[in-house]
Motif scaffolding. Structure first.
Motif, PDB file in Angstrom:
ATOM      1  N   GLU A 191      41.481  33.797  37.393  1.00 29.79           N
ATOM      2  CA  GLU A 191      40.961  34.245  38.687  1.00 29.79           C
ATOM      3  C   GLU A 191      40.804  35.772  38.676  1.00 29.79           C
ATOM      4  O   GLU A 191      41.582  36.478  38.052  1.00 29.79           O
ATOM      5  CB  GLU A 191      41.946  33.843  39.788  1.00 29.79           C
ATOM      6  CG  GLU A 191      41.601  34.358  41.167  1.00 29.79           C
ATOM      7  CD  GLU A 191      42.739  34.128  42.162  1.00 29.79           C
ATOM      8  OE1 GLU A 191      42.594  34.629  43.284  1.00 29.79           O
ATOM      9  OE2 GLU A 191      43.734  33.472  41.844  1.00 29.79           O
ATOM     10  N   ILE A 192      39.793  36.266  39.385  1.00 32.14           N
ATOM     11  CA  ILE A 192      39.623  37.711  39.538  1.00 32.14           C
ATOM     12  C   ILE A 192      40.064  38.077  40.948  1.00 32.14           C
ATOM     13  O   ILE A 192      39.504  37.591  41.923  1.00 32.14           O
ATOM     14  CB  ILE A 192      38.162  38.143  39.307  1.00 32.14           C
ATOM     15  CG1 ILE A 192      37.762  37.765  37.882  1.00 32.14           C
ATOM     16  CG2 ILE A 192      37.994  39.634  39.559  1.00 32.14           C
ATOM     17  CD1 ILE A 192      36.303  37.896  37.602  1.00 32.14           C
ATOM     18  N   ARG A 193      41.094  38.915  41.039  1.00 30.92           N
ATOM     19  CA  ARG A 193      41.613  39.350  42.337  1.00 30.92           C
ATOM     20  C   ARG A 193      41.141  40.756  42.637  1.00 30.92           C
ATOM     21  O   ARG A 193      40.922  41.562  41.744  1.00 30.92           O
ATOM     22  CB  ARG A 193      43.142  39.311  42.344  1.00 30.92           C
ATOM     23  CG  ARG A 193      43.685  37.900  42.214  1.00 30.92           C
ATOM     24  CD  ARG A 193      45.169  37.866  42.398  1.00 30.92           C
ATOM     25  NE  ARG A 193      45.665  36.503  42.250  1.00 30.92           N
ATOM     26  CZ  ARG A 193      46.940  36.204  42.170  1.00 30.92           C
ATOM     27  NH1 ARG A 193      47.867  37.135  42.241  1.00 30.92           N
ATOM     28  NH2 ARG A 193      47.308  34.947  42.022  1.00 30.92           N
ATOM     29  N   ASN A 194      41.002  41.050  43.931  1.00 31.66           N
ATOM     30  CA  ASN A 194      40.612  42.376  44.423  1.00 31.66           C
ATOM     31  C   ASN A 194      39.241  42.806  43.917  1.00 31.66           C
ATOM     32  O   ASN A 194      39.042  43.957  43.570  1.00 31.66           O
ATOM     33  CB  ASN A 194      41.675  43.423  44.054  1.00 31.66           C
ATOM     34  CG  ASN A 194      43.008  43.084  44.677  1.00 31.66           C
ATOM     35  OD1 ASN A 194      43.091  42.793  45.862  1.00 31.66           O
ATOM     36  ND2 ASN A 194      44.052  43.095  43.868  1.00 31.66           N
ATOM     37  N   GLY A 195      38.307  41.868  43.908  1.00 36.00           N
ATOM     38  CA  GLY A 195      36.941  42.177  43.497  1.00 36.00           C
ATOM     39  C   GLY A 195      36.100  42.742  44.617  1.00 36.00           C
ATOM     40  O   GLY A 195      34.924  43.024  44.431  1.00 36.00           O
ATOM     41  N   SER A 196      36.673  42.910  45.802  1.00 36.26           N
ATOM     42  CA  SER A 196      35.990  43.496  46.964  1.00 36.26           C
ATOM     43  C   SER A 196      34.657  42.825  47.261  1.00 36.26           C
ATOM     44  O   SER A 196      33.660  43.492  47.521  1.00 36.26           O
ATOM     45  CB  SER A 196      35.790  45.002  46.760  1.00 36.26           C
ATOM     46  OG  SER A 196      37.034  45.633  46.615  1.00 36.26           O
ATOM     47  N   GLY A 197      34.614  41.515  47.183  1.00 37.36           N
ATOM     48  CA  GLY A 197      33.415  40.775  47.545  1.00 37.36           C
ATOM     49  C   GLY A 197      32.334  40.769  46.483  1.00 37.36           C
ATOM     50  O   GLY A 197      31.280  40.178  46.685  1.00 37.36           O
ATOM     51  N   ARG A 198      32.556  41.425  45.364  1.00 35.24           N
ATOM     52  CA  ARG A 198      31.559  41.416  44.292  1.00 35.24           C
ATOM     53  C   ARG A 198      31.514  40.033  43.644  1.00 35.24           C
ATOM     54  O   ARG A 198      32.526  39.354  43.556  1.00 35.24           O
ATOM     55  CB  ARG A 198      31.918  42.460  43.231  1.00 35.24           C
ATOM     56  CG  ARG A 198      31.890  43.870  43.735  1.00 35.24           C
ATOM     57  CD  ARG A 198      32.210  44.824  42.560  1.00 35.24           C
ATOM     58  NE  ARG A 198      32.489  46.139  43.062  1.00 35.24           N
ATOM     59  CZ  ARG A 198      33.699  46.676  43.147  1.00 35.24           C
ATOM     60  NH1 ARG A 198      34.759  46.005  42.750  1.00 35.24           N
ATOM     61  NH2 ARG A 198      33.871  47.894  43.611  1.00 35.24           N
ATOM     62  N   LEU A 199      30.348  39.641  43.182  1.00 35.78           N
ATOM     63  CA  LEU A 199      30.205  38.376  42.462  1.00 35.78           C
ATOM     64  C   LEU A 199      30.519  38.629  40.992  1.00 35.78           C
ATOM     65  O   LEU A 199      29.689  39.114  40.238  1.00 35.78           O
ATOM     66  CB  LEU A 199      28.799  37.810  42.636  1.00 35.78           C
ATOM     67  CG  LEU A 199      28.442  37.392  44.067  1.00 35.78           C
ATOM     68  CD1 LEU A 199      26.996  36.929  44.132  1.00 35.78           C
ATOM     69  CD2 LEU A 199      29.373  36.289  44.542  1.00 35.78           C
ATOM     70  N   LEU A 200      31.756  38.299  40.601  1.00 33.06           N
ATOM     71  CA  LEU A 200      32.241  38.585  39.261  1.00 33.06           C
ATOM     72  C   LEU A 200      32.772  37.314  38.619  1.00 33.06           C
ATOM     73  O   LEU A 200      33.154  36.370  39.305  1.00 33.06           O
ATOM     74  CB  LEU A 200      33.372  39.620  39.324  1.00 33.06           C
ATOM     75  CG  LEU A 200      33.045  40.951  39.992  1.00 33.06           C
ATOM     76  CD1 LEU A 200      34.318  41.752  40.223  1.00 33.06           C
ATOM     77  CD2 LEU A 200      32.055  41.731  39.142  1.00 33.06           C
ATOM     78  N   ARG A 201      32.834  37.321  37.307  1.00 36.41           N
ATOM     79  CA  ARG A 201      33.465  36.228  36.581  1.00 36.41           C
ATOM     80  C   ARG A 201      34.187  36.796  35.360  1.00 36.41           C
ATOM     81  O   ARG A 201      33.842  37.856  34.850  1.00 36.41           O
ATOM     82  CB  ARG A 201      32.477  35.156  36.181  1.00 36.41           C
ATOM     83  CG  ARG A 201      31.507  35.565  35.108  1.00 36.41           C
ATOM     84  CD  ARG A 201      30.651  34.384  34.649  1.00 36.41           C
ATOM     85  NE  ARG A 201      29.704  34.811  33.650  1.00 36.41           N
ATOM     86  CZ  ARG A 201      29.982  34.927  32.355  1.00 36.41           C
ATOM     87  NH1 ARG A 201      31.172  34.641  31.908  1.00 36.41           N
ATOM     88  NH2 ARG A 201      29.058  35.325  31.506  1.00 36.41           N
ATOM     89  N   ALA A 202      35.193  36.057  34.939  1.00 40.00           N
ATOM     90  CA  ALA A 202      35.934  36.435  33.745  1.00 40.00           C
ATOM     91  C   ALA A 202      35.131  36.052  32.507  1.00 40.00           C
ATOM     92  O   ALA A 202      34.400  35.070  32.501  1.00 40.00           O
ATOM     93  CB  ALA A 202      37.278  35.735  33.737  1.00 40.00           C
ATOM     94  N   ASP A 203      35.258  36.845  31.462  1.00 44.71           N
ATOM     95  CA  ASP A 203      34.589  36.559  30.198  1.00 44.71           C
ATOM     96  C   ASP A 203      35.586  36.781  29.066  1.00 44.71           C
ATOM     97  O   ASP A 203      35.897  37.933  28.774  1.00 44.71           O
ATOM     98  CB  ASP A 203      33.369  37.451  30.017  1.00 44.71           C
ATOM     99  CG  ASP A 203      32.633  37.149  28.722  1.00 44.71           C
ATOM    100  OD1 ASP A 203      32.688  35.994  28.263  1.00 44.71           O
ATOM    101  OD2 ASP A 203      32.033  38.082  28.153  1.00 44.71           O
ATOM    102  N   PRO A 204      36.141  35.721  28.494  1.00 40.48           N
ATOM    103  CA  PRO A 204      35.831  34.325  28.741  1.00 40.48           C
ATOM    104  C   PRO A 204      36.433  33.835  30.065  1.00 40.48           C
ATOM    105  O   PRO A 204      37.380  34.422  30.568  1.00 40.48           O
ATOM    106  CB  PRO A 204      36.487  33.609  27.561  1.00 40.48           C
ATOM    107  CG  PRO A 204      37.623  34.489  27.173  1.00 40.48           C
ATOM    108  CD  PRO A 204      37.163  35.881  27.448  1.00 40.48           C
TER     109      PRO A 204
END
Length: 132
Positions: free
Chosen positions: A57-70
């Motif tokens: 999970e990505i925490r504190n992304g401030s609403g950005r559309l993000l994903r982990a890689d991998p």
């Protein structure tokens, strides 16, 4: 404070169900009621297991559309055989990266404290965060 008598056992293979006495060290006139407590422990063989397909999970992304890689990592766990054989990769490990802590390069995969098992290794232990 109230203390319990020591309980020491070796080579335990079966569940424990024992009664131990309570006492107050600095108060000889004090009475404790009940004067004993029951100690139970579920004894299990320790085992290790590799859990694959664990999401990060990505925490504190401030609403950005993000994903982990991998997006998924592998985790080596140790604990009672009954516990680790039932770990669900998608719901039980709750691994994450904290986007707030970005410092040039990769993010370290973090884990919460687990009550019934321990995480020995996460692979890869660092990941990238990229736009979705």
């Amino acid at each position: 404070f109230i203390a319990a008598s020591s309980l020491s056992m070796q080579d335990v293979r079966d569940d424990i169900d024992e009664t131990v006495a309570l006492f107050i060290d600095q108060c000889p006139r004090c009475v404790i009621n009940p004067s004993n407590v029951r100690v139970r422990a579920n004894i299990q063989i320790l085992a290790e297991n590799n859990v694959t397909g664990v999401p990060v999970e990505i925490r504190n992304g401030s609403g950005r559309l993000l994903r982990a890689d991998p997006e998924f990592v592998s985790v080596k766990v140790r604990g009672g055989v009954d516990v680790i054989s039932n770990i669900n990769a998608l719901t039980d490990l709750n691994l994450f990266v904290d986007f707030k802590e970005f410092q040039n390069g990769n993010f370290s995969v973090q884990k919460p404290d687990y009550e019934n098992f321990e995480v020995l290794d996460v692979a890869p232990s660092q990941i990238n965060v990229v736009p979705r």
